[in-house]
Design a protein around this motif. Structure first.
Motif, short mmCIF file in Angstrom:
data_model
loop_
_atom_site.label_atom_id
_atom_site.label_comp_id
_atom_site.label_asym_id
_atom_site.label_seq_id
_atom_site.Cartn_x
_atom_site.Cartn_y
_atom_site.Cartn_z
N ARG A 1 0.83 -1.22 0.00
CA ARG A 1 0.00 0.00 0.00
C ARG A 1 0.86 1.26 0.00
N PHE A 2 1.94 1.20 0.78
CA PHE A 2 2.82 2.37 0.83
C PHE A 2 3.45 2.63 -0.53
N ALA A 3 3.87 1.55 -1.21
CA ALA A 3 4.46 1.73 -2.54
C ALA A 3 3.44 2.32 -3.52
N ALA A 4 2.18 1.82 -3.43
CA ALA A 4 1.15 2.36 -4.31
C ALA A 4 0.86 3.83 -3.99
N ASP A 5 0.80 4.16 -2.68
CA ASP A 5 0.54 5.56 -2.31
C ASP A 5 1.68 6.46 -2.74
N VAL A 6 2.91 5.98 -2.59
CA VAL A 6 4.07 6.78 -3.00
C VAL A 6 4.02 7.05 -4.50
N ALA A 7 3.72 6.00 -5.26
CA ALA A 7 3.65 6.19 -6.72
C ALA A 7 2.56 7.19 -7.09
#
Length: 561
Positions: free
Chosen positions: A334-340
């Motif tokens: 989720r963090f990677a998706a939010d960062v992207a």
């Protein structure tokens, strides 16, 4: 334009690093699922238990001391019987009227000795002082000559059983009589053939143990025959070791029966232990292997929590560890998706501004576009810095080293710094210490706790009106320390009290410049508080009429003992 090439040597680039070698070794070990069945704990447990019983049973088969005791007892009994035989012969087989000295009469001695040995299985022989044998209980004189008597073993119609044959085989292997002199049967025996007889003729009671050609023992005792302290001859009693060996074999048979029973019980208990220890451990290991190499997340850890033992604790720990690992993986995804997603917005704006700037000729519009580009670059820099801090925080909190931290001193310092640096339009920050004056101490990392309260104070300052009032309170509540930060702003929108702690969530006051905050401050504060074993939440302050008077952020941390 110069061409830059890679100047590394191929040999240096091909050398593996130490951590690569260690990783390869770990991967190699994890890639061997068949090792679960080799040298398993069940086999080791069974082998150790059976080996202990086998060593005990095998050691008890060596009954040398018991057999020696039986031999000594039998020799003592022979000596007693020899004394009785010698006394009877001196009284009933001697004549005193044949000369000045009493002498043994062979015919009387042979008949009397045969009657004495009839109830027993003893062989008796009588020797004169000159060494000549005059009587033998195994020889009978008849009209046609002497007859040799030989005792036969009792008939065994059913034949020996399996256990008896095994005991006989074991006894034959364990029975070693090499240390005894061999027994020789002489056709015309004389006293010189037997040392014990020679000693008896000299007035001594002598014992001797010999081994026969069949592997048995011949027990022999020689007793002098006295008449008025004069040695008239010697009587030698002999008996075989068949009865002794039968007793020893009987003890061995009982030991073997007990050994078989203990062996069966040991194997059953080993299998039971294997079922309660080794198999659950193997199932847990197999589940861990499937989690490591599986494609999905549908691997169930076997539940042994009802066992209330170490394996049950291991099952619960593995289940909790697996759930935490999956939660961590989900959070990372989720963090990677939010960062992207968050990085994509300023990049899109930046790309549009750059593309437009190449086509615009008006200096004012170019200046405006350059300002947008500068804001987007600043926003990207702030966003990347906050993302980097959030990423490092996860690893840092996992190896958190706790030290005593004074909450009262920390909050007092933050209030002093704010009072020193505030402008006239900034809100006033007040700190209300506990009335009791007790020291509010917690265990944690001071730098990260300072970051939490700086975020909360900065968030309250951004929503407070000019010249407003922010109150920071700290008090002891049971085993915890409760810290609250209150402001006089518009409060938190209804239904967003929990969402404001999500990553990249941004609920900013009206008129604030877009992109000033990344939306990670409250999320990082929540992560730090939970890593310290505490909690953080938000609520609205209301008056008696139910109107919102501002927001209150609360942090609860375990107090240091």
């Amino acid at each position: 334009m110069a061409l830059v090439t890679d100047t590394k040597k191929p040999e240096a680039a091909a050398q593996p690093r130490p951590d690569d070698a260690a990783g390869h070794k770990v991967r190699k070990l994890l890639a061997r699922p068949r090792t679960f069945g080799q040298f398993s704990l069940s086999r080791r447990m069974l082998a150790v238990n059976v080996l202990a019983v086998a060593l005990l049973g095998g050691g008890m088969l060596y009954l040398d001391r018991y057999e020696t005791g039986l031999i000594d007892t039998e020799l003592q009994a022979l000596a007693t019987q020899g004394g009785i035989f010698a006394g009877a012969l001196s009284e009933g087989a001697t004549l005193e009227d044949l000369g000045d000295q009493p002498v043994l009469v062979p015919s009387l001695g042979q008949g009397l000795m045969r009657r004495l040995v009839e109830p027993t299985r003893i062989r008796a022989r009588l020797f004169l002082p000159n060494g000549v044998m005059i009587a033998d209980s195994r020889t009978m004189q008849g009209r046609g000559g002497s007859i040799q008597i030989q005792e036969l073993p009792p008939p065994d119609e059913a034949g020996p059983g399996l256990l008896r044959r095994f005991v006989d085989s074991v006894s034959g292997l364990l029975r070693r009589h090499d240390h005894h002199p061999p027994y020789v049967e002489y056709p015309q025996a004389v006293a010189a053939n037997y040392e014990e007889v020679t000693d008896a003729l000299e007035g001594h009671i002598t014992r001797e143990v010999r081994s026969d050609q069949h592997g048995g023992l011949i027990l022999s005792v020689a007793v002098p025959v006295r008449r008025y302290k004069q040695v008239l001859g010697a009587v030698m009693l002999q008996v075989g070791s068949a009865n002794l060996e039968q007793k020893v074999d009987s003890v061995r048979a009982d030991i073997l029966r007990l050994f078989m029973i203990v062996l069966v019980v040991t194997v059953a208990l080993s299998l039971y232990l294997a079922g309660t220890i080794a198999r659950p451990v193997r199932r847990l290991a197999q589940a861990a292997y499937e989690i490591r190499h599986g494609d999905g997340r549908k691997v169930d850890i076997p539940d042994f929590s009802r066992r209330h033992d170490e394996i049950g604790e291991l099952s619960v720990a593995l289940t909790a560890m697996t759930a935490a690992m999956f939660r961590r993986m989900d959070a990372i995804e989720r963090f990677a998706a939010d960062v992207a997603h968050e990085i994509k917005n300023p990049l899109t704006s930046l790309r549009s501004a750059v593309e437009t700037a190449t086509r615009v000729q008006d200096p004012k519009q170019q200046k405006r576009l350059m300002a947008i580009i500068q804001d987007d670059v600043t926003r990207l820099d702030r966003l990347i810095s906050d993302i980097s801090d959030a990423s490092r925080l996860d690893a840092e909190m996992s190896r958190l080293e706790r030290t005593p931290v004074s909450i009262a001193g920390m909050l007092g310092t933050l209030v002093d710094v704010h009072a020193t640096t505030r402008s006239e339009e900034d809100p006033v920050l007040e700190y209300e210490a506990p009335d009791s004056g007790e020291r509010l101490m917690v265990l944690g990392k001071e730098g990260r706790l300072v970051q939490v309260f700086r975020n909360l104070i900065g968030n309250a300052a951004s929503f407070s009106p000019a010249g407003g009032r922010i109150v920071v309170r700290a008090e002891r509540q049971g085993p915890d320390v409760l810290i609250s930060v209150e402001d006089e702003g518009p409060g938190v929108p209804e239904g967003k009290l929990a969402a404001i702690f999500d990553r990249f969530y941004s609920e900013r006051p009206a008129g604030e410049k877009f992109g000033t905050h990344s939306g990670l401050g409250l999320s990082i504060s929540k992560q730090i508080a939970e890593a310290h074993g505490g909690a953080i939440w938000a609520e609205n302050r209301r008056d008696e009429a139910g109107q919102v008077q501002g927001a209150r952020f609360c942090v609860r941390l375990p107090a240091a003992r």
